[in-house]
Scaffold this motif. Structure first.
Motif, PDB file in Angstrom:
ATOM      1  N   GLN A   1      46.026 125.868  46.176  1.00  0.00           N
ATOM      2  CA  GLN A   1      44.678 125.604  46.080  1.00  0.00           C
ATOM      3  C   GLN A   1      44.377 125.544  44.582  1.00  0.00           C
ATOM      4  N   LEU A   2      44.947 126.693  43.825  1.00  0.00           N
ATOM      5  CA  LEU A   2      44.332 126.840  42.431  1.00  0.00           C
ATOM      6  C   LEU A   2      45.172 125.777  41.618  1.00  0.00           C
ATOM      7  N   ASP A   3      46.395 125.359  41.992  1.00  0.00           N
ATOM      8  CA  ASP A   3      46.929 124.404  41.232  1.00  0.00           C
ATOM      9  C   ASP A   3      46.181 123.023  41.164  1.00  0.00           C
ATOM     10  N   THR A   4      45.384 122.748  42.029  1.00  0.00           N
ATOM     11  CA  THR A   4      44.721 121.389  41.996  1.00  0.00           C
ATOM     12  C   THR A   4      43.096 121.590  41.761  1.00  0.00           C
ATOM     13  N   LEU A   5      42.311 122.367  42.192  1.00  0.00           N
ATOM     14  CA  LEU A   5      40.949 122.643  42.198  1.00  0.00           C
ATOM     15  C   LEU A   5      40.342 124.176  42.221  1.00  0.00           C
ATOM     16  N   ASP A   6      39.886 124.457  41.331  1.00  0.00           N
ATOM     17  CA  ASP A   6      39.507 126.083  41.462  1.00  0.00           C
ATOM     18  C   ASP A   6      38.283 125.980  41.861  1.00  0.00           C
ATOM     19  N   HIS A   7      37.192 125.281  41.105  1.00  0.00           N
ATOM     20  CA  HIS A   7      35.893 125.523  41.600  1.00  0.00           C
ATOM     21  C   HIS A   7      35.119 124.141  41.435  1.00  0.00           C
ATOM     22  N   VAL A   8      33.919 123.787  42.151  1.00  0.00           N
ATOM     23  CA  VAL A   8      33.132 122.547  41.908  1.00  0.00           C
ATOM     24  C   VAL A   8      31.915 123.013  42.761  1.00  0.00           C
ATOM     25  N   MET A   9      30.700 122.793  41.897  1.00  0.00           N
ATOM     26  CA  MET A   9      29.570 123.091  42.924  1.00  0.00           C
ATOM     27  C   MET A   9      29.501 122.142  44.113  1.00  0.00           C
ATOM     28  N   LEU A  10      28.852 122.655  45.091  1.00  0.00           N
ATOM     29  CA  LEU A  10      28.684 121.893  46.529  1.00  0.00           C
ATOM     30  C   LEU A  10      27.331 121.108  46.633  1.00  0.00           C
TER      31      LEU A  10
END
Length: 450
Positions: free
Chosen positions: A75-84
């Motif tokens: 998961q860390l390879d593609t998206l770490d964080h985004v607001m929901l």
């Protein structure tokens, strides 16, 4: 190179540790941990500790489970964080879908938070706000059980039991309607768990009958009051509670933060009574003990009470920066994957039996008032006088003596006052259960010798 003493000194210099009287650590050494795997923690000098409490009840499949770790890395390879808020992502959608599929019937909406207390806060606010949106503005109160614990933030703390956690903050807190707990420690000799818990429901029924028009919800920890000395009760109470809440038009909030994900012997504790609450709060084991995440599951009709044009101002404006963290959701999805790999409930029934047998010699101990168990939780309650269950004075800290003995022997047995408990990861092996139990027995003998 870091060593135990150096890290302990640095920690005491700057870290304010949770749920701790820091002055204790002038004489009680901190336990620095450098790595962990499975049920074992290891310090900087190579000493290992069996994690008999799943690091505050979170590591249900042990530390660094390879499938969970791998999915987090991917998961860390593609998206770490985004607001929901206004955005979405695959892990949160998939997790919501899978949780709704396995939860008790009708729980088909998932609201995300980032820790157990926050989930409880959200559920309390949702319930109150629902009734406001429905025009029932007199509904402003909550019903809670004595000896309950639902978290440390002010709303969650308010619906906990009076005592050590709550009393200091009483002037800041809303006052719930407190009802005697159905926990079976107080049952009469020869009385069954079912009879006692059913008899205790008279207090809840009376409260609901008297105050239904001003009650938003009843909040309980199903079957097991964890921080409240691991006190336990019978599923009949949940069955009667669901019926009464429906009859009186009151919400039922199930705090499954500690009891969810197999800890009581079923995936969710509510399943023992075959009931579906209006709100179910989940956290702790949801990510296998890797990252903070929480979820409130609720019904579609609750969701619809907030669904309206913007100008109605009926939206649920509650949020956290890390709500629905992609990394945490990935860990939770991997945890659900692990559940699907084998029949963990069947395995846990066998392990639970081994735990009971290993601790059974304490049933006749002169200073053990009760040995009780629910699934993968076993509690040993020490008492000064077992006939009338007179507790040891808190200042004697008998449980702490067991804790210290456990550390000497390489077993983490963090007590709850006079209660020693086992709440290990589900991957624990029979020989490790034997070590855990023998260490606890030795500790109880030492702690009650004078």
């Amino acid at each position: 190179m870091t060593d135990n003493a150096t890290l302990s000194a640095r920690s005491r210099a700057h870290v304010w540790h949770p749920c701790t009287q820091m002055k204790d650590h002038e004489w009680l050494p901190l336990v620095p941990i450098s790595r962990a795997e499975g049920v074992w923690l290891e310090d900087f000098e190579g000493k290992r500790y069996l994690d008999a409490v799943s690091s505050w009840w979170t590591n249900i499949f042990g530390h660094r489970h390879p499938h969970i770790v791998e999915r987090m890395k991917t998961q860390l390879d593609t998206l770490d964080h985004v607001m929901l808020a206004g955005f979405t992502h695959e892990p949160v959608v998939e997790l919501a879908e899978r949780l709704c599929a396995i939860a008790p019937e009708g729980l088909d909406r998932a609201f995300f938070a980032d820790n157990g207390s926050s989930a409880v806060e959200a559920a309390l606010k949702m319930s109150f706000h629902y009734w406001q949106n429905q025009g029932q503005t007199k509904k402003t109160k909550f019903v809670a059980l004595d000896n309950a614990y639902h978290g440390e933030t002010l709303g969650a703390l308010a619906v906990g039991g009076t005592g050590l956690y709550r009393d200091a903050y009483k002037p800041l807190l809303l006052e719930p309607l407190q009802v005697p707990s159905p926990d079976c420690y107080g049952r009469a000799p020869g009385e069954s768990w079912e009879d006692y818990s059913s008899r205790q429901f008279v207090h809840m029924e009376a409260t609901l009958e008297r105050h239904a028009d001003e009650i938003c919800a009843v909040i309980v920890e199903p079957l097991l009051q964890c921080a409240g000395s691991m006190r336990m009760y019978h599923p009949i109470y949940l069955k009667r509670l669901r019926e009464a809440c429906t009859r009186h038009g009151v919400h039922f909030i199930a705090d499954e933060i500690a009891t969810g994900f197999g800890r009581t012997g079923k995936l969710f504790a509510c399943e023992w009574a075959n009931v579906s609450p209006d709100f179910m709060c989940l956290s702790k084991g949801i990510t296998g003990g890797t990252l903070a995440l929480a979820v409130v599951l609720t019904h579609e009709d609750i969701y619809q009470a907030f669904y309206d044009d913007y100008s109605s101002y009926r939206a649920f404006l509650h949020s956290h920066s890390y709500t629905g963290s992609p990394l945490a959701c990935a860990a939770a999805l991997a945890t659900l994957d692990v559940f699907e790999q084998q029949d963990w409930m069947a395995r846990n029934r066998k392990l639970g039996h081994l735990m009971w047998m290993a601790a059974s010699e304490l049933l006749d101990h002169p200073h053990v008032a009760e040995v009780r168990q629910q699934g993968m939780v076993l509690a040993i309650e020490m008492a000064q006088n077992v006939r009338d269950k007179t507790p040891y004075p808190a200042e004697q800290r008998r449980g702490l003596r067991v804790y210290q003995h456990g550390l000497e022997k390489g077993v983490l047995l963090r007590p709850l006052g006079n209660v020693i408990y086992f709440m290990p990861p589900y991957v624990i092996q029979p020989e490790e259960i034997a070590l855990m139990a023998s260490t606890a027995i030795e500790g109880v003998n030492l702690a009650t010798a004078d």
